[in-house]
Write a protein that holds these residues in place. Structure first.
Motif, short mmCIF file in Angstrom:
data_model
loop_
_atom_site.label_atom_id
_atom_site.label_comp_id
_atom_site.label_asym_id
_atom_site.label_seq_id
_atom_site.Cartn_x
_atom_site.Cartn_y
_atom_site.Cartn_z
N ARG A 122 0.83 -1.21 0.00
CA ARG A 122 0.00 0.00 0.00
C ARG A 122 0.86 1.26 0.00
N SER B 252 2.32 1.82 -3.52
CA SER B 252 1.29 2.31 -4.43
C SER B 252 0.96 3.77 -4.14
N ASP C 95 -0.49 -13.48 -3.64
CA ASP C 95 -1.66 -12.84 -4.23
C ASP C 95 -2.77 -12.58 -3.20
N ALA D 44 -3.29 -8.24 0.50
CA ALA D 44 -3.71 -6.97 -0.11
C ALA D 44 -4.01 -7.17 -1.60
N PRO D 45 -4.97 -8.03 -1.93
CA PRO D 45 -5.22 -8.36 -3.34
C PRO D 45 -5.66 -7.17 -4.19
N GLU D 46 -6.10 -6.10 -3.53
CA GLU D 46 -6.54 -4.92 -4.29
C GLU D 46 -5.37 -4.13 -4.87
N ILE D 47 -4.14 -4.43 -4.42
CA ILE D 47 -2.95 -3.72 -4.90
C ILE D 47 -2.27 -4.54 -6.00
#
Length: 204
Positions: A38, A41, A58, A61-64
């Protein structure tokens, strides 16, 4: 300027076992990986995880979105050096390399590369917690061994210009009343520059 934050990683359970830590520390490393993803990013850098070819992260923090580099080499240093070369081969201009046991701290690191060949944050044990580079520097990285206590001095001797940040402990050694600071690994204050070494150009 294309930048990458490379997390040089073992699976959290493997890291916990190798260090002889209680199993709950795997969750600490898991959270720390997520915090680094995070932070990278948010800083406008591409998160990259360097790990064994069989390991995947994977679910963390799969949203990253992130890239992967397969670690290659027989020794820690060889894997570190090959990771740096692979990261620059992906087309990045600046690469920050860190571990899963290091609290996220990106503020000011890439800025330091504007006037230094490298930026390092020392660890309390004599090693380094992170190194930011403008070139792979495989010769240096390949010479580093785990638990080596003179890595900072090697960096001082190797680079013509080096920005050294304040030292910081590994997250697995940060405790309050014997309990790990698992919930604050993403809130550590940005490091301050401790000193700057700039060697004059050689006389012609």
């Amino acid at each position: 300027m294309s930048r990458a934050v490379v997390i040089f990683a073992r699976a959290p359970e493997v890291e916990t076992s190798v260090k002889g830590l209680p199993l709950p520390f795997a969750r600490l490393f898991d959270r720390n990986i997520a915090a680094w993803l995070r932070a990278a990013s948010a800083a406008g850098a591409t998160p990259v995880i360097s790990c064994a070819a069989s390991a995947r992260f994977d679910a963390i923090a799969p949203e990253i979105a992130r890239l992967y580099i397969a670690q290659e080499g027989a020794t820690f240093g060889q894997r570190l050096g090959s990771t740096a070369e692979a990261a620059f081969a992906l087309g990045f201009d600046e690469v920050l390399i860190t571990g899963i046991d290091v609290a996220p701290n990106i503020g000011g690191v890439f800025d330091g590369l504007a006037f230094a060949d490298a930026v390092v944050q020392p660890a309390d044990d004599g090693g380094i917690n992170l190194i930011a580079l403008r070139a792979p520097e495989r010769a240096l990285l390949a010479s580093i061994r785990p638990r080596q206590r003179d890595v900072l001095e090697r960096c001082r001797a190797y680079f013509d210009s080096l920005l050294v940040l304040d030292a910081a402990p590994d997250v697995d050694s940060m405790t309050v009343g014997g309990w790990p600071l698992a919930d604050v690994v993403a809130t550590v204050l940005p490091p301050r520059a401790r000193d700057l070494i700039i060697r004059p150009p050689p006389l012609v």
